[in-house]
Design a protein around this motif. Structure first.
Motif, PDB file in Angstrom:
ATOM      1  N   ALA A 179      19.735  49.512  29.488  1.00  0.00           N
ATOM      2  CA  ALA A 179      20.974  49.816  30.203  1.00  0.00           C
ATOM      3  C   ALA A 179      21.248  51.305  30.083  1.00  0.00           C
ATOM      4  O   ALA A 179      21.064  51.904  29.008  1.00  0.00           O
ATOM      5  N   TYR A 180      21.680  51.908  31.193  1.00  0.00           N
ATOM      6  CA  TYR A 180      22.081  53.317  31.157  1.00  0.00           C
ATOM      7  C   TYR A 180      23.495  53.432  30.594  1.00  0.00           C
ATOM      8  O   TYR A 180      24.405  52.736  31.035  1.00  0.00           O
ATOM      9  N   CYS A 237      23.725  55.543  38.677  1.00  0.00           N
ATOM     10  CA  CYS A 237      22.732  54.842  37.844  1.00  0.00           C
ATOM     11  C   CYS A 237      22.107  53.694  38.631  1.00  0.00           C
ATOM     12  O   CYS A 237      20.893  53.497  38.620  1.00  0.00           O
ATOM     13  N   GLN A 238      22.970  52.947  39.309  1.00  0.00           N
ATOM     14  CA  GLN A 238      22.474  51.789  40.053  1.00  0.00           C
ATOM     15  C   GLN A 238      21.607  52.217  41.238  1.00  0.00           C
ATOM     16  O   GLN A 238      20.495  51.728  41.414  1.00  0.00           O
ATOM     17  N   LEU A 256      19.105  55.933  40.104  1.00  0.00           N
ATOM     18  CA  LEU A 256      18.195  55.772  38.965  1.00  0.00           C
ATOM     19  C   LEU A 256      17.604  54.366  38.899  1.00  0.00           C
ATOM     20  O   LEU A 256      16.769  54.071  38.061  1.00  0.00           O
ATOM     21  N   ALA A 315      18.901  51.644  37.893  1.00  0.00           N
ATOM     22  CA  ALA A 315      19.188  51.014  36.598  1.00  0.00           C
ATOM     23  C   ALA A 315      19.269  49.493  36.751  1.00  0.00           C
ATOM     24  O   ALA A 315      19.733  48.997  37.770  1.00  0.00           O
ATOM     25  N   GLN A 316      18.828  48.778  35.701  1.00  0.00           N
ATOM     26  CA  GLN A 316      18.955  47.317  35.686  1.00  0.00           C
ATOM     27  C   GLN A 316      20.354  46.918  35.242  1.00  0.00           C
ATOM     28  O   GLN A 316      20.867  45.872  35.603  1.00  0.00           O
ATOM     29  N   VAL A 368      24.256  48.772  33.334  1.00  0.00           N
ATOM     30  CA  VAL A 368      25.002  49.954  32.899  1.00  0.00           C
ATOM     31  C   VAL A 368      25.831  49.567  31.678  1.00  0.00           C
ATOM     32  O   VAL A 368      26.362  48.468  31.596  1.00  0.00           O
ATOM     33  N   PRO A 380      17.334  59.777  31.825  1.00  0.00           N
ATOM     34  CA  PRO A 380      16.503  59.039  32.788  1.00  0.00           C
ATOM     35  C   PRO A 380      15.007  59.133  32.498  1.00  0.00           C
ATOM     36  O   PRO A 380      14.282  58.153  32.655  1.00  0.00           O
ATOM     37  N   VAL A 438      14.205  56.815  29.670  1.00  0.00           N
ATOM     38  CA  VAL A 438      14.244  55.430  30.146  1.00  0.00           C
ATOM     39  C   VAL A 438      12.956  55.107  30.891  1.00  0.00           C
ATOM     40  O   VAL A 438      12.321  54.070  30.665  1.00  0.00           O
ATOM     41  N   ASN A 444      10.347  52.265  29.877  1.00  0.00           N
ATOM     42  CA  ASN A 444      10.047  51.186  30.820  1.00  0.00           C
ATOM     43  C   ASN A 444       8.555  51.064  31.064  1.00  0.00           C
ATOM     44  O   ASN A 444       8.025  49.965  31.227  1.00  0.00           O
TER      45      ASN A 444
END
Lengths: 262, 313
Positions: free
Chosen positions: B50-51, B83-84, B87, B89-90, B92, B299, B302, B306
């Motif tokens: 999570a960011y 983020c969503q 980036l 993101a899955q 936040v 980022p 991350v 990942n």
């Protein structure tokens, strides 16, 4: 350590009456109470069960497993009754445990049944020579039971060796011999042999108020030597608390202030 | 003779936990083997990152991370959307750091509004974190849990000193909950017991044994996580079977190695790269110790972690 709940025994008046009258309720209640208290197996002791022993054992297995999702420890000297129990035992929650074979010829049939029904079996280190004198004699008998198990096709991993616990009030030295036997049994094989005791035998004959103390103190010593399973009373909170505490000392349970409540 | 891989068999299993709602909901945990040992068991869900974002300007974050978010960090809604959408993101993690008495002392009502605004702007699951102030969190997280009612968020962190009110709020509004203790395996277990004794399902818990950065106690976190997993899997200890979270970013981006410039300490190399590596390595260590969920900041870090996950799972 595995707990085999001992409360369903023909020796108890309430249980005996329920067995005779085929009244399931008191038996089911005892089975459920023990299961909830942490029993991994429920011992079903129907004694010699000579007359219609097979019918009785079948009935017992069915009514207990209807309520309790655990394997049973089938405790009878009658092989016909035992076979009836094994036939109807539900293996979904684990395999049955036969109580027991020994070095007495009339008990060899128990190994045959263990192989036939893929059950586990307790090997009581008792032979024709009467009560074993010490740990070494118990190991000698254990080795014979293990050799015979191999003949019958029972895996050594399915055998729980029982050193035969004797009452401390008349045979004090035997308490020590049995502890030593638990340690020595494990060395008879790799992976180590499993072990089991009938715990309350140690306190047979002592004043009633002292029984629990004697049982639980003895249990800690046996657990220290690596005991795999005990036939005992899971409804005795004091024994259970000692068992849980010993598991903490032995690193089998992670400590937390509330560990007794778990 | 062919080589046979020795395999351990485990009696226990890590609990699976779902958070968020709709098609973007996520599942973590559920494995019955140690991290990445898929040859020994089943690992149904990959670890999730999570960011981290926060409700006020991230002025205390070092430049290396701050500048990644300059365009959006004055507004948590924009930040979450960045983020969503940008980036990918899955999930936040919104840290309500501005509610801390020393960091602006925003009210619970303000915090609740921020939570609502962020939730209505994104589709990915949200983790809602307090400011780690025992007393203040007890009121802020209660308000936040109510504001997020129906979103199946993760809220936290419930600690020994404030768990009762936070657990009650998570119960009432159907959220998942992070239980945090400070690098103490026995307290971690105890807190999980106390929380479940309040009627909170262990299936809805996440354990935070407290993170620490590489060089600053990482090995303590590692050992505690590892011991939790061994208790869960080998001893089938039900109290230790919830998934584990590693709150990595906040511990990494304050240590000297992520702050000191390459001009000041030339032998340490370029600052930016060093900081990213520091976060990525700390996070990877957490994964190998058993973390199922990570909260991170940079980022690039991350992305790196990942990639590790993709290659190891």
């Amino acid at each position: 350590m595995l707990i085999i709940g001992e409360k369903i025994s023909i020796i108890a008046k309430k249980v005996r009456e329920a067995m005779m009258n085929r009244d399931p309720k008191p038996i089911q209640e005892l089975a459920e109470a023990q299961w909830r208290a942490g029993a991994h197996f429920i011992d079903v002791n129907t004694g010699p069960a000579e007359e219609k022993g097979d019918e009785l054992m079948k009935w017992m297995v069915e009514i207990i497993q209807e309520k309790v999702h655990s394997p049973l420890c089938l405790d009878t000297t009658n092989p016909v009754a035992l076979e009836a129990g094994l036939k109807f035992h539900n293996n979904q929650w684990g395999r049955a445990l036969i109580n027991s074979t020994s070095n007495e010829p009339e008990r060899f049939v128990m190994l045959e049944l263990a192989a036939k029904y893929n059950a586990q079996v307790i090997g009581l280190t008792l032979g024709k020579g009467g009560i074993p004198a010490d740990a070494e004699e118990r190991c000698g008998i254990a080795a014979e039971i293990m050799a015979r198990a191999a003949e019958y096709g029972v895996s050594l991993e399915d055998i729980f060796l029982d050193p035969l616990i004797l009452q401390v009030c008349t045979m004090q030295d035997q308490a020590r011999h049995s502890i030593k036997a638990i340690k020595m049994f494990q060395e008879l094989n790799d992976p180590p042999m499993k072990t089991v005791v009938g715990l309350s035998n140690i306190s047979n004959g002592v004043p009633k108020t002292m029984r629990s103390l004697i049982d639980r103190t003895y249990l800690t010593l046996l657990m220290y030597e690596g005991l795999t399973a005990a036939i005992m009373n899971p409804l005795d909170k004091e024994i259970m608390d000692v068992l849980k505490t010993t598991n903490v000392f032995l690193g089998k349970t992670l400590y937390a202030h509330s560990y007794l409540e778990m | 003779m062919a080589y046979t891989i020795p395999k351990e068999t485990y009696s226990g299993k890590v609990l699976g936990l779902e958070f968020g709602k709709g098609p973007k909901a996520l599942k973590v945990g559920g494995e019955n083997t140690l991290p990445f040992l898929s040859f020994e068991g089943n690992i149904p869900n990959k670890p999730v990152i999570a960011y981290e974002i926060q409700d006020i300007l991230p002025e205390d974050w070092p430049d290396t991370v701050q500048k990644q978010y300059t365009a959006v960090s004055d507004n948590p809604v924009k930040w979450a959307q960045f983020c969503q959408n940008d980036l990918k993101a899955q999930a936040v993690a919104l840290r309500l750091i501005g509610t801390h008495p020393d960091r602006g002392n925003r009210s619970s009502e303000d915090a609740a509004k921020t939570v609502k605004d962020v939730l209505s702007a994104i589709e990915i699951p949200l983790i809602i974190l307090g400011s780690n102030h025992i007393e203040k969190d007890a009121s802020v997280l209660v308000a936040a849990a109510e504001a997020a009612s129906g979103y199946n968020c993760i809220i936290g962190k419930a600690q020994e000193g404030n768990y009762k009110t936070i657990v009650a709020a998570a119960l009432a509004h159907n959220h998942k909950l992070i239980a945090m203790s400070e690098l103490d395996i026995n307290l971690a277990k105890q807190l999980n017991i106390l929380i479940t004794q309040m009627g909170f399902d262990k299936e809805r818990l996440i354990t935070d044994p407290m993170c620490s950065a590489l060089g600053y106690g990482l090995e303590y976190t590692y050992s505690v996580m590892e011991r939790i997993r061994l208790a869960a899997l080998l001893q089938n200890d039900a109290t230790m079977q919830p998934p584990i979270v590693g709150d990595v970013g906040m511990y990494v981006w304050k240590v000297k190695e992520t702050l000191a410039s390459g001009a000041d300490i030339p032998q340490w190399g370029a600052l930016e790269e060093r900081g990213i590596l520091w976060e990525a390595i700390t996070a990877t260590a957490m994964l190998t110790a058993g973390a199922n969920l990570l909260i991170m900041r940079h980022p690039k870090a991350v992305e790196t972690v990942n990639k590790v996950i993709e290659e190891l799972v």
